[in-house]
Design a protein around this motif. Structure first.
Motif, PDB file in Angstrom:
ATOM      1  N   GLY A 136      64.826  24.300  40.434  1.00 28.47           N
ATOM      2  CA  GLY A 136      65.244  23.522  41.581  1.00 28.47           C
ATOM      3  C   GLY A 136      66.609  22.887  41.412  1.00 28.47           C
ATOM      4  N   LYS A 137      67.138  22.924  40.195  1.00 29.92           N
ATOM      5  CA  LYS A 137      68.449  22.333  39.923  1.00 29.92           C
ATOM      6  C   LYS A 137      69.523  23.408  39.764  1.00 29.92           C
ATOM      7  CE  LYS A 137      66.091  18.590  37.528  1.00 29.92           C
ATOM      8  NZ  LYS A 137      65.821  17.958  36.211  1.00 29.92           N
ATOM      9  N   ILE A 138      69.103  24.587  39.408  1.00 32.61           N
ATOM     10  CA  ILE A 138      70.021  25.709  39.249  1.00 32.61           C
ATOM     11  C   ILE A 138      69.255  26.981  39.610  1.00 32.61           C
ATOM     12  CG2 ILE A 138      69.444  25.872  36.798  1.00 32.61           C
ATOM     13  CD1 ILE A 138      72.244  26.939  36.305  1.00 32.61           C
ATOM     14  N   PRO A 139      69.865  27.916  40.352  1.00 36.39           N
ATOM     15  CA  PRO A 139      69.144  29.147  40.700  1.00 36.39           C
ATOM     16  C   PRO A 139      68.701  29.891  39.445  1.00 36.39           C
ATOM     17  CG  PRO A 139      71.134  28.933  42.025  1.00 36.39           C
ATOM     18  CD  PRO A 139      71.210  27.875  40.962  1.00 36.39           C
ATOM     19  N   GLN A 140      67.461  30.363  39.432  1.00 42.02           N
ATOM     20  CA  GLN A 140      66.981  31.139  38.295  1.00 42.02           C
ATOM     21  C   GLN A 140      65.934  32.126  38.770  1.00 42.02           C
ATOM     22  OE1 GLN A 140      64.917  28.794  35.314  1.00 42.02           O
ATOM     23  NE2 GLN A 140      63.820  27.576  36.812  1.00 42.02           N
ATOM     24  N   VAL A 141      65.887  33.260  38.096  1.00 37.75           N
ATOM     25  CA  VAL A 141      64.874  34.270  38.364  1.00 37.75           C
ATOM     26  C   VAL A 141      64.259  34.665  37.029  1.00 37.75           C
ATOM     27  CG1 VAL A 141      64.396  36.603  39.213  1.00 37.75           C
ATOM     28  CG2 VAL A 141      66.039  35.153  40.418  1.00 37.75           C
ATOM     29  N   VAL A 142      62.954  34.704  36.996  1.00 41.29           N
ATOM     30  CA  VAL A 142      62.213  35.050  35.778  1.00 41.29           C
ATOM     31  C   VAL A 142      61.713  36.480  35.901  1.00 41.29           C
ATOM     32  CG1 VAL A 142      60.150  34.530  34.432  1.00 41.29           C
ATOM     33  CG2 VAL A 142      61.543  32.663  35.325  1.00 41.29           C
ATOM     34  N   VAL A 143      61.958  37.279  34.861  1.00 47.31           N
ATOM     35  CA  VAL A 143      61.555  38.690  34.868  1.00 47.31           C
ATOM     36  C   VAL A 143      60.309  38.893  34.030  1.00 47.31           C
ATOM     37  CG1 VAL A 143      62.261  41.055  34.334  1.00 47.31           C
ATOM     38  CG2 VAL A 143      63.947  39.412  35.167  1.00 47.31           C
ATOM     39  N   ASN A 144      59.311  39.483  34.643  1.00 49.13           N
ATOM     40  CA  ASN A 144      58.061  39.916  34.023  1.00 49.13           C
ATOM     41  C   ASN A 144      57.094  38.806  33.641  1.00 49.13           C
ATOM     42  OD1 ASN A 144      56.785  42.412  33.690  1.00 49.13           O
ATOM     43  ND2 ASN A 144      56.842  42.219  31.473  1.00 49.13           N
ATOM     44  N   ARG A 145      57.187  37.694  34.317  1.00 46.15           N
ATOM     45  CA  ARG A 145      56.194  36.640  34.204  1.00 46.15           C
ATOM     46  C   ARG A 145      56.009  36.052  35.603  1.00 46.15           C
ATOM     47  NH1 ARG A 145      56.572  38.985  30.113  1.00 46.15           N
ATOM     48  NH2 ARG A 145      56.807  38.183  27.999  1.00 46.15           N
ATOM     49  N   VAL A 146      54.815  35.606  35.926  1.00 41.80           N
ATOM     50  CA  VAL A 146      54.560  34.959  37.211  1.00 41.80           C
ATOM     51  C   VAL A 146      54.308  33.489  36.951  1.00 41.80           C
ATOM     52  CG1 VAL A 146      53.039  34.838  39.200  1.00 41.80           C
ATOM     53  CG2 VAL A 146      53.650  37.062  38.255  1.00 41.80           C
ATOM     54  N   ILE A 147      55.215  32.638  37.453  1.00 46.19           N
ATOM     55  CA  ILE A 147      55.156  31.199  37.216  1.00 46.19           C
ATOM     56  C   ILE A 147      55.185  30.496  38.568  1.00 46.19           C
ATOM     57  CG2 ILE A 147      56.277  29.235  36.105  1.00 46.19           C
ATOM     58  CD1 ILE A 147      57.645  31.291  34.234  1.00 46.19           C
ATOM     59  N   PRO A 148      54.178  29.703  38.898  1.00 48.65           N
ATOM     60  CA  PRO A 148      54.150  29.011  40.191  1.00 48.65           C
ATOM     61  C   PRO A 148      55.407  28.177  40.426  1.00 48.65           C
ATOM     62  CG  PRO A 148      52.036  28.816  39.075  1.00 48.65           C
ATOM     63  CD  PRO A 148      52.978  29.418  38.087  1.00 48.65           C
ATOM     64  N   GLY A 149      55.965  28.314  41.636  1.00 47.96           N
ATOM     65  CA  GLY A 149      57.124  27.523  42.004  1.00 47.96           C
ATOM     66  C   GLY A 149      58.455  28.030  41.512  1.00 47.96           C
ATOM     67  N   VAL A 150      58.459  29.190  40.842  1.00 47.00           N
ATOM     68  CA  VAL A 150      59.686  29.761  40.292  1.00 47.00           C
ATOM     69  C   VAL A 150      59.860  31.175  40.842  1.00 47.00           C
ATOM     70  CG1 VAL A 150      60.913  30.411  38.172  1.00 47.00           C
ATOM     71  CG2 VAL A 150      59.385  28.425  38.167  1.00 47.00           C
ATOM     72  N   ASN A 151      61.104  31.539  41.188  1.00 46.11           N
ATOM     73  CA  ASN A 151      61.358  32.909  41.641  1.00 46.11           C
ATOM     74  C   ASN A 151      61.126  33.880  40.490  1.00 46.11           C
ATOM     75  OD1 ASN A 151      63.684  31.373  43.594  1.00 46.11           O
ATOM     76  ND2 ASN A 151      62.374  32.898  44.530  1.00 46.11           N
ATOM     77  N   ILE A 294      64.707  44.668  36.456  1.00 44.60           N
ATOM     78  CA  ILE A 294      66.010  44.016  36.397  1.00 44.60           C
ATOM     79  C   ILE A 294      66.752  44.160  37.720  1.00 44.60           C
ATOM     80  CG2 ILE A 294      68.286  44.076  35.316  1.00 44.60           C
ATOM     81  CD1 ILE A 294      66.162  42.738  33.605  1.00 44.60           C
ATOM     82  N   THR A 295      66.682  45.353  38.325  1.00 44.94           N
ATOM     83  CA  THR A 295      67.361  45.574  39.608  1.00 44.94           C
ATOM     84  C   THR A 295      66.828  44.627  40.675  1.00 44.94           C
ATOM     85  OG1 THR A 295      67.777  47.907  39.109  1.00 44.94           O
ATOM     86  CG2 THR A 295      67.840  47.262  41.421  1.00 44.94           C
ATOM     87  N   ALA A 296      65.513  44.482  40.745  1.00 47.33           N
ATOM     88  CA  ALA A 296      64.905  43.593  41.741  1.00 47.33           C
ATOM     89  C   ALA A 296      65.279  42.136  41.468  1.00 47.33           C
ATOM     90  CB  ALA A 296      63.391  43.759  41.747  1.00 47.33           C
ATOM     91  N   ALA A 297      65.339  41.752  40.197  1.00 42.71           N
ATOM     92  CA  ALA A 297      65.691  40.374  39.847  1.00 42.71           C
ATOM     93  C   ALA A 297      67.135  40.066  40.231  1.00 42.71           C
ATOM     94  CB  ALA A 297      65.490  40.146  38.348  1.00 42.71           C
ATOM     95  N   LEU A 298      68.045  41.009  39.992  1.00 43.27           N
ATOM     96  CA  LEU A 298      69.443  40.804  40.356  1.00 43.27           C
ATOM     97  C   LEU A 298      69.613  40.758  41.872  1.00 43.27           C
ATOM     98  CD1 LEU A 298      71.085  43.141  37.698  1.00 43.27           C
ATOM     99  CD2 LEU A 298      71.166  40.647  37.753  1.00 43.27           C
ATOM    100  N   ASP A 299      68.804  41.542  42.584  1.00 38.51           N
ATOM    101  CA  ASP A 299      68.835  41.484  44.046  1.00 38.51           C
ATOM    102  C   ASP A 299      68.395  40.105  44.538  1.00 38.51           C
ATOM    103  OD1 ASP A 299      69.793  44.036  44.353  1.00 38.51           O
ATOM    104  OD2 ASP A 299      67.833  44.952  44.711  1.00 38.51           O
ATOM    105  N   GLN A 300      67.401  39.527  43.852  1.00 40.96           N
ATOM    106  CA  GLN A 300      66.968  38.178  44.222  1.00 40.96           C
ATOM    107  C   GLN A 300      68.091  37.165  44.009  1.00 40.96           C
ATOM    108  OE1 GLN A 300      63.383  36.467  42.827  1.00 40.96           O
ATOM    109  NE2 GLN A 300      62.069  37.818  43.990  1.00 40.96           N
ATOM    110  N   LEU A 301      68.818  37.311  42.902  1.00 44.77           N
ATOM    111  CA  LEU A 301      69.924  36.395  42.633  1.00 44.77           C
ATOM    112  C   LEU A 301      71.000  36.508  43.713  1.00 44.77           C
ATOM    113  CD1 LEU A 301      70.594  36.495  38.771  1.00 44.77           C
ATOM    114  CD2 LEU A 301      69.698  34.608  40.141  1.00 44.77           C
ATOM    115  N   LYS A 302      71.310  37.737  44.118  1.00 50.64           N
ATOM    116  CA  LYS A 302      72.313  37.936  45.165  1.00 50.64           C
ATOM    117  C   LYS A 302      71.901  37.218  46.443  1.00 50.64           C
ATOM    118  CE  LYS A 302      73.753  42.505  43.521  1.00 50.64           C
ATOM    119  NZ  LYS A 302      73.723  43.959  43.802  1.00 50.64           N
ATOM    120  N   THR A 303      70.637  37.347  46.809  1.00 48.27           N
ATOM    121  CA  THR A 303      70.145  36.704  48.029  1.00 48.27           C
ATOM    122  C   THR A 303      70.192  35.193  47.915  1.00 48.27           C
ATOM    123  OG1 THR A 303      68.673  38.595  48.403  1.00 48.27           O
ATOM    124  CG2 THR A 303      68.217  36.601  49.664  1.00 48.27           C
ATOM    125  N   LEU A 304      69.863  34.679  46.738  1.00 48.60           N
ATOM    126  CA  LEU A 304      69.922  33.233  46.529  1.00 48.60           C
ATOM    127  C   LEU A 304      71.352  32.732  46.681  1.00 48.60           C
ATOM    128  CD1 LEU A 304      67.542  32.843  43.437  1.00 48.60           C
ATOM    129  CD2 LEU A 304      67.131  31.969  45.734  1.00 48.60           C
TER     130      LEU A 304
END
Length: 327
Positions: A136-151, A294-304
Motif C-alpha cells: 500500500g506504500k509502494i507498488p508491488q507484485v508477488v510471483v507464485n504466492r497468493v497473499i491476501p491484500g497483495v497483488n 513473470i510476463t503476467a507479473a510485469l503486465d500487472q506492474l505496467k497497469t499499476l
C-alpha cells in the motif's frame, strides 16, 4: 463524481494535460472537496492512490505537490531468484536485483522505497513481514504466492492438485488417496494440500496424510514410507506428493513392494524435471511456467503504473505445465 477512483483518474488527467503543472501544489483539500462534492475521507483515498503511483508527493506540513511526468523507465527491484527467465522479459523496466539477504535487517527495509516498484520472485514465508510492511506504500507484485491484500501472480497450485487427484481417483475409484507432505514452505504446501483435499471431498473419499520434514535423511524417509505402505498391501493407493524431494525414497519403496503402476499404484509430484533414468520411470508432475508467471507479473506492474489499479486482479492464477509419465 463521488467515487475515489473516478476522482483519482480526473486528477491524473489534469496532471498529464498540464492543468496541474509539475512541481506545483495540488489545490487544497477543501477546494477539491467542494469541487467534487465528496467527504474528506474519499478525497484522501483518491490522493493516496496517486501518491502510490508516484503522480503526487505528500509531505506533512508541506502539502501535496505534483510530480513531473516521467518518461524514463521505472526502477523495479527484483527480489528473489530469477528461475531462468530471459532478461528480455524485463526490458520495459529498469530492473535491478535487490540482494535478499539485506532484508534480514529491518533497518534496510527503507532501501526498498528508493524503487518505483517491487517484484517478488518466489518469496518464502520469511519475506512476509517485509511484504506486509510496504504493501500500500509502494507498488508491488508477488510471483507464485497468493497473499491476501497483495497483488499476486501465482501458479494455480490448488487447481493443479485438485485436477490430478480427481483424475487418479476416477481412474482407481477404490484406491486410498495419500498426500505426502514434505514440510516445504507453507505458502506452497497448504495450497497443494487444499487442492488434494478438495478432490477427495468431492469424491467422498477419506484420505491419509504422511508428514515429513526437511531434516529427515533419505533412509529415514524411505523407512517411514515403508512402514506406512506395508499395511496397505493388496489395496490400491493414489499417492500425491507436494514436492519432488520425496520422490526418490518413494520410488525405492514402491519398487520393493512390486506394486504395478496404473493398476494398484499412482504417484504424482510437483517440480519434477528429472528424466526417466533418474527414477526408473517417468513421473507425472506439474511444472512451473516461469515465463508466463513473470510476463503476467510485469503486465500487472505496467497497469499499476498507468493508474489502472482497479483493473488489476488482486490474484491472477496460471495453471502450470504438465509432464505426463508412467506414474
Amino acid at each position: 463524481m463521488n467515487n475515489y477512483r473516478d476522482i483519482a483518474r480526473e486528477i491524473e488527467r489534469r496532471i498529464l494535460t498540464g492543468v496541474y503543472p509539475a512541481n506545483t501544489q495540488l489545490p487544497s483539500r477543501l477546494e477539491l472537496m467542494r469541487e467534487f462534492q465528496v467527504a474528506r475521507a474519499t478525497l484522501d483515498r483518491a490522493v493516496q492512490e496517486l501518491v502510490i503511483s508516484r503522480r503526487l508527493t505528500s509531505r506533512r506540513g508541506s502539502g501535496t505537490s505534483v510530480n513531473p511526468v516521467s518518461e524514463h523507465r521505472r526502477d523495479v527491484a527484483l527480489i528473489g531468484m530469477p528461475y531462468g527467465v530471459d532478461d528480455e522479459a524485463y526490458k520495459d523496466f529498469n530492473c535491478r536485483v535487490f540482494k535478499k539477504e539485506l532484508l534480514a535487517k529491518r533497518s534496510n527495509w527503507a532501501m526498498l522505497y528508493e524503487y518505483d516498484a517491487l517484484l517478488w520472485r518466489f518469496p518464502c514465508s520469511g519475506d512476509m513481514p517485509v511484504i506486509e510492511a510496504v504493501n500500500g506504500k509502494i507498488p508491488q507484485v508477488v510471483v507464485n504466492r497468493v497473499i491476501p491484500g497483495v497483488n499476486c501472480v501465482s501458479t494455480d497450485h490448488r487447481g493443479a492438485y485438485r485436477t490430478i487427484t480427481a483424475e487418479r481417483i476416477t481412474q482407481m475409484p477404490d484406491a486410498i488417496p495419500v498426500f505426502l507432505s514434505s514440510g516445504c514452505d507453507m505458502l506452497l504446501g497448504q495450497s497443494r494440500f487444499d487442492g488434494f483435499a478438495d478432490a477427495c471431498r468431492s469424491a467422498g473419499k477419506f484420505y491419509e496424510v504422511w508428514n515429513f520434514s526437511a531434516e529427515q535423511k533419505f533412509a529415514q524417509i524411505a523407512e517411514v514410507i515403508r512402514q506406512r505402505l506395508t499395511p496397505l498391501e493388496g489395496k490400491a493407493v493414489v499417492v500425491v506428493s507436494d514436492s519432488s524431494s520425496l520422490t526418490g525414497a518413494f520410488m525405492r519403496v514402491a519398487a520393493e513392494s512390486r506394486r504395478e503402476w496404473g493398476k494398484d499404484l499412482w504417484y504424482s509430484d510437483f517440480d519434477n524435471h528429472y528424466p526417466e533414468s533418474v527414477w526408473g520411470v517417468k513421473v507425472t508432475s506439474f511444472l512451473q511456467d516461469y515465463e508466463a508467471l513473470i510476463t503476467a507479473a510485469l503486465d500487472q506492474l505496467k497497469t499499476l503504473f498507468e493508474g489502472g489499479r482497479e483493473t488489476v486482479p488482486e490474484h491472477k492464477l496460471i495453471f502450470p505445465l504438465r509432464r505426463n509419465g508412467d506414474t
